[in-house]
Write a protein that holds these residues in place. Structure first.
Motif, short mmCIF file in Angstrom:
data_model
loop_
_atom_site.label_atom_id
_atom_site.label_comp_id
_atom_site.label_asym_id
_atom_site.label_seq_id
_atom_site.Cartn_x
_atom_site.Cartn_y
_atom_site.Cartn_z
N ASP A 178 31.55 35.35 67.67
CA ASP A 178 30.95 35.17 66.35
C ASP A 178 29.89 36.28 66.20
N SER A 179 29.90 36.98 65.05
CA SER A 179 29.07 38.19 64.94
C SER A 179 27.58 37.91 65.16
N GLU A 180 27.10 36.76 64.65
CA GLU A 180 25.68 36.43 64.80
C GLU A 180 25.33 36.21 66.27
N ASN A 200 29.27 26.81 57.62
CA ASN A 200 29.49 27.79 58.68
C ASN A 200 28.16 28.15 59.36
N GLU A 234 26.87 27.45 63.09
CA GLU A 234 26.37 28.54 63.94
C GLU A 234 25.02 28.20 64.56
MG MG Z 1 29.54 34.19 62.01
#
Ligand code: MG
Length: 383
Positions: A149-151, A216, A220
């Protein structure tokens, strides 16, 4: 030696982008196993292109179709989740990319962790539904979870600068989704077609709807709580419409470390696959003069109640996040079919939390029971 990869969910958005990185670095990676839920055509095509040893179609009714498509190839074809769970644990797999959608990814992810694999995890619902079990399994079997996940990849990258210092806060950035500037009345009438138009990211339909509700981002927060072992109260969501800063970590002295890159999932996927090395992935490099400025705003919990529900679920703990995830999966599927309105997603999720048979320290059986019972109840309410 090449890293041998298993991709769970190879035909989805993360799966196809993972294969794109492999295509650019054939000397580094080999694809040992791919699986798909039901996209037979693309699965067969991928198996041939990457000369994959083991191919799993999770929908058992589609086995014959895949077997026929690969009959003259070197690929062995299997069907069903049980096959997938035993194949990910095999000796010849080094890294498992967990890119299945939703709760269905839980069992194969646990199987990979039990086998002590490196799991590059994109399937956040696995951590939302069963974070304590997943992280305990990882520790017990000396397995590793690398965030995709980018974060979370950003937070992980920022933490490489921590040098053992305690983290004060995580600032999780959010694009705000397609309805960031819409009024509550406009959002209430939003159609799935409108919700599927994400301003910055090209992703699968489930996560795109979750972005439009900001569920989402709530998921996260829960994912970060488990990956980085930090209480949710110290995870702050900040809306950053440009999606250039992928998240930030703040230390006791007020210093904030941020990770920036153009919004392209191949960057976090590539970092998980090649960690600790960095490899080119074909993404656009940042041009700060062209960007001009980066902007920030606070998240609006009134227009995006799903974010508040996620904070509430992780605060209650136990099986509450599992119930939230289950209700959300059913509600999003119904919304995509046009059966319910936009804010019904939040209403159904709230009802699932209110009506929950709370279990403080759920076993895996409790998690499956909560998931199934909540799904049934939510379907009944929709009917
Ligand atoms: Mg994300």
């Amino acid at each position: 030696m090449k890293r041998r990869i298993a991709i769970l969910g190879s035909t989805g958005s993360i799966g196809t982008q993972t294969l794109d990185i492999v295509r650019q670095h054939r000397d580094m990676f080999e694809v040992e196993l791919i699986s798909a839920n039901s996209s037979t055509g693309l699965l067969v095509q991928q198996a041939k292109e990457f000369d994959v040893n083991n191919v799993v179609i999770c929908d058992e009714s589609k086995y014959a179709e895949v077997a026929e498509g690969l009959k003259d190839s070197g690929s062995k074809v299997f069907a069903g989740i049980d096959s997938l769970c035993s194949l990910v644990a095999a000796e010849d797999v080094d890294i498992v990319v967990g890119a299945m959608v939703g709760f269905s990814g839980l069992r194969p992810t646990l199987a990979a962790l039990e086998a002590g694999k490196i799991v590059a995890l994109a399937n956040k619902e696995t951590l939302v539904a069963a974070g304590s079990i997943v992280t305990r399994t990882m520790r017990e079997h000396n397995a590793v979870i690398l965030p995709v996940d980018s974060e979370h990849s950003a937070i992980f990258q920022c933490l490489l600068a921590a040098q053992g210092n305690a983290v004060e806060k995580i600032h999780l950035t959010a694009s705000g989704g397609p309805f960031r500037t819409w009024s509550k009345e406009q959002i209430a009438a939003a159609t799935a077609t409108q919700a599927l138009k994400h301003p910055n990211w090209s992703m699968g339909s489930k996560v795109t709807i979750d972005s439009s509700t900001m569920m989402n981002k709530g998921f996260e927060v829960i994912e970060a709580r488990w990956l980085f072992d930090i209480p949710a109260e110290r995870i702050n969501v900040v809306v950053h419409p440009e999606s250039i800063i992928h998240s930030m970590v703040e230390f006791e002295d007020g210093a904030v470390i941020a990770q920036l890159a153009s919004p392209d999932m191949r960057e976090p996927i590539g970092f998980a696959l090649s960690f600790p090395a960095r490899i080119p992935v074909g993404n656009k490099k940042l041009d700060f003069g062209e960007l001009g400025k980066l902007t920030f705003e606070n998240a609006d919990l009134d227009r995006f109640p799903c974010l508040a529900l996620a904070y509430e679920a992780i605060k209650r703990g136990g099986n509450a996040p599992c119930a939230l995830n289950s209700a959300n999966e059913i509600a999003v599927a119904a919304y995509l079919k046009g059966e319910i309105g936009f804010y019904d997603i939040a209403r159904l999720c709230e009802q699932a939390l209110v009506g929950l048979n709370f279990v403080a320290a759920p076993s895996l059986d409790d998690i499956f029971a909560t998931h199934n019972e909540t799904a049934e109840k939510t379907r009944a309410v929709i009917r």
